[in-house]
Structures are given as C-alpha cells and as structure tokens.
Write an enzyme that holds these catalytic residues in place. Structure first.
Site, mmCIF file in Angstrom:
data_model
loop_
_atom_site.group_PDB
_atom_site.id
_atom_site.type_symbol
_atom_site.label_atom_id
_atom_site.label_comp_id
_atom_site.label_asym_id
_atom_site.label_seq_id
_atom_site.Cartn_x
_atom_site.Cartn_y
_atom_site.Cartn_z
ATOM 1 N N ALA A 1 0.807 -1.224 0.000
ATOM 2 C CA ALA A 1 0.000 0.000 0.000
ATOM 3 C C ALA A 1 0.836 1.268 0.000
ATOM 4 O O ALA A 1 0.286 2.360 0.076
ATOM 5 C CB ALA A 1 -0.926 0.000 1.218
ATOM 6 N N ASN A 2 2.149 1.143 -0.109
ATOM 7 C CA ASN A 2 2.992 2.337 -0.024
ATOM 8 C C ASN A 2 3.066 3.120 -1.328
ATOM 9 O O ASN A 2 3.509 4.268 -1.334
ATOM 10 C CB ASN A 2 4.411 1.967 0.415
ATOM 11 C CG ASN A 2 5.047 0.932 -0.490
ATOM 12 O OD1 ASN A 2 4.812 -0.255 -0.304
ATOM 13 N ND2 ASN A 2 5.827 1.363 -1.470
ATOM 14 N N GLY B 1 1.665 3.299 -5.888
ATOM 15 C CA GLY B 1 0.942 2.755 -7.022
ATOM 16 C C GLY B 1 -0.483 2.345 -6.727
ATOM 17 O O GLY B 1 -1.247 3.046 -6.055
ATOM 18 N N GLY C 1 -1.691 -0.003 -4.854
ATOM 19 C CA GLY C 1 -2.007 -0.241 -3.451
ATOM 20 C C GLY C 1 -2.297 1.032 -2.698
ATOM 21 O O GLY C 1 -3.215 1.084 -1.865
ATOM 22 N N SER D 1 -2.766 -10.291 -13.636
ATOM 23 C CA SER D 1 -2.337 -9.485 -14.773
ATOM 24 C C SER D 1 -2.940 -10.035 -16.047
ATOM 25 O O SER D 1 -3.097 -11.262 -16.191
ATOM 26 C CB SER D 1 -0.810 -9.500 -14.894
ATOM 27 O OG SER D 1 -0.378 -8.959 -16.125
ATOM 28 N N TYR E 1 7.142 -14.385 -14.420
ATOM 29 C CA TYR E 1 6.090 -13.445 -14.016
ATOM 30 C C TYR E 1 4.720 -13.948 -14.448
ATOM 31 O O TYR E 1 3.761 -13.948 -13.658
ATOM 32 C CB TYR E 1 6.367 -12.074 -14.637
ATOM 33 C CG TYR E 1 5.275 -11.060 -14.356
ATOM 34 C CD1 TYR E 1 5.106 -10.535 -13.079
ATOM 35 C CD2 TYR E 1 4.417 -10.636 -15.367
ATOM 36 C CE1 TYR E 1 4.112 -9.612 -12.813
ATOM 37 C CE2 TYR E 1 3.420 -9.703 -15.111
ATOM 38 C CZ TYR E 1 3.271 -9.198 -13.837
ATOM 39 O OH TYR E 1 2.270 -8.281 -13.576
#
Length: 331
Positions: free
Chosen positions: A22-23, A25, A27, A165, A191
């Site tokens: 959440a820091n 982008g 989030g 994604s 990924y």
C-alpha cells in the site's frame, strides 16, 4: 456495464481492510479510496519508511482517514506469520487488527487486498528459497490469506481480492504448480506463471469456500497497463535496449494512471454484483483502460485439477494449511 468510478464505492464505515503493497501505485490508491469511504485500512508494507510516507499522504488527502502501518515482507514467510499473528491478536488493542471483533471476538477483516507484487526481476530467491516472483506474487499471498482466514471467516460478507495481470493470457508459462522455474530462467515467463497462479489460487479458494458453506467471496482483478513503479523498478528485456526504449514509449503513450488502474481492484472489493471467482479488469482491451468490467481469462486458470494441484503444493511449500476448508466434494 455503466462506467464505474470511486464515487460508486459503497460506504465502508465500520469495515477493516488490509492492503498489501500500500505504499505506492495501485495499493496506495486502493488504500486511500477505501479510507475515503470510511474503512479502517492497514497498510501492509515491506518498507516502513515508504509506508509511513504513504500513511501521511493519505491522511493529508483524506482528513480523518483511519490508516495504520504494519510491516509485511511477502518474500519472508516469518514476516508473513508475524504480521498475521499481530493482526489476529490485536483486536481492540490498537494493533493491526484493531478494527473491532468479528463473530466470537475474533479480529474483524472485511477486505484482504492481495495487491503487492514484483515483475520481471533477475533470478533471485526469497528468504525461504523460492524463486522470487513465484514466492512473492503467489506463495506469500497464499500464506497470508490462509493465516488470516479465521478473521475472514468470522466477518460476514468478507472478500479476498488478488491482483493478477492480463499478461497471464500469454502462452508458454508452464505449470504454475511447479515453482522451480524453467531452465534457463526467463523472467517474463516466471512473471506470467506467478500471475496465472494468482488466478488458480482464486479459483480453488472459491471452490473450497463454497464447499465449506462460507459467504466469503474470493475474486481477482487486473489493472490493465497502469503507470506504476512496477513498470520502472524491475522489467528489463535482457540485451534488448531497443525493446526497453519501446516499452518506455509505450508506457508514456498507452498506460493509464494508477488511479484508473486501481478501479478493478476497488470494484472487486466493494461492488455488490461481484461473483465468487470473478475476474475484473479495464472495460477496454486495446489499449487496456477504462472502467472495470468482467475480464478475459485463460481457460487453464479455471481448471479444477490444476488449481487443486497448485493448492496442495503451496500448502507443502509454505506450511500453511487451510484445514477449516478441507471439506470433501459432494458425491
């Protein structure tokens, strides 16, 4: 579907949400908008300095927001266990789980947003020896969800939203149930495998919740092509500078801002018509942007045998069992 926006988020007063990564982008936007609508939000971040800065930014943009920081490193299962233990033990004590008790006095958890992730990193391993993309994007969230399951089950109408994604649609990712990775290591395939695993996890979690008679909804979302630090802090095409420059140009021309990329996650977390095992993304596909809508999904991510195989392997690797959901299928 009518274009959906943050103004359509229902009132979240009295609800508790955990948002991983959440820091910044997606989030950060997700946490901010849930707090704006009244939720108490736990910012689950690996970097505490950046997490505190995110909390201060939300407090500045949303006066009266109820947010708190808790350290969570998804690349370290000991950190995942520490976070979950503090949350479950913190109900009513001002700790990470202080959003009030659910049924039977258990910590309340209305929304778990499995948002954090890494993309296209060079080969490296987590603290527990897993390939990092599979370890962080899938196994860390698998363990976190399982450890927080008592709070989710105790909270009526709880939801688990896992961010995948649209790249999972690309072929050649191999079996997500095999975390060893292909040889030689290809970062983009790793990924894609991890993002396919996110959807298989959502599918199997939905199946098991249904068999157990739980009303917890597990859904998934993807942001389309969003301009976040995920695009700038990891992806490099080995030996292909021209491709890198093309990706950078494509990002400037095609990417939508993080505020738009977070809409599918917010929709999956709060919209009343979200269905178990639903997958939501931008309504437009070329380029992927716009309001949230049901998203195209690879058939392999709806395969019961594959999802069960991944689930069993994930339990073995993490040591986290969802024992309460071990209900055999109806005959």
């Amino acid at each position: 579907m009518r274009r959906w926006s943050v103004s359509d988020i229902p009132d979240q007063s009295g609800r508790t949400a955990v948002v991983t990564g959440a820091n910044s982008g997606l989030g950060l936007v997700t946490a901010r908008e849930l707090a704006r609508r009244g939720a108490e939000v736990v910012l689950a971040c690996r970097d505490e300095t950046r997490g505190r800065a995110a909390g201060a930014r939300i407090a500045e943009e949303v006066p009266g927001a109820r947010v708190r920081l808790a350290r969570l490193d998804l690349a370290d299962l000991a950190s995942v266990r520490e976070f979950a233990g503090a949350f479950l033990g913190g109900a009513g004590s001002g700790g990470p789980g202080s959003g009030g008790p659910g049924a039977g006095g258990t910590a309340r958890l209305d929304l778990l947003i499995n948002n954090a992730g890494v993309m296209a990193l060079p080969y490296r391993r987590t603290a527990d020896g897993f390939e990092t993309q599979f370890g962080v994007n899938h196994l860390g969230h698998f363990a976190l969800t399982g450890l927080l399951l008592p709070a989710l089950l105790a909270t009526p109408g709880a939801r688990v939203v896992t961010v995948s994604s649209a790249m999972h649609l690309l072929p050649g990712a191999g079996d997500p149930g095999d975390p060893s990775g292909e040889e030689p290591y290809r970062r983009w395939m790793a990924y894609i495998r991890s993002k396919s695993a996110n959807l298989l996890f959502t599918h199997e979690l939905s199946r098991r919740l249904r068999r157990a008679g739980s009303d917890v909804v597990a859904a998934a979302a993807h942001p389309g092509y969003a301009a976040t630090n995920l695009q700038t802090a990891g992806p490099r095409m080995e030996g292909r500078r021209g491709t890198e420059r093309l990706m950078g140009l494509g990002g400037r021309l095609l990417a939508q801002p993080a505020a738009a990329g977070a809409l599918p996650s917010l929709y999956a977390a709060t919209a009343p018509d979200v269905r178990p095992d639903g997958f939501y993304g931008p309504g437009r596909t070329m380029p992927p942007r716009g309001g949230p809508a049901p998203a195209r999904r690879a058939a392999r991510t709806l395969d019961d045998a594959a999802s069960e195989r991944l689930w069993q392997r994930s339990e073995e690797l993490t040591g986290v069992r969802y024992a309460v959901l071990d209900v055999p299928p109806a005959a």
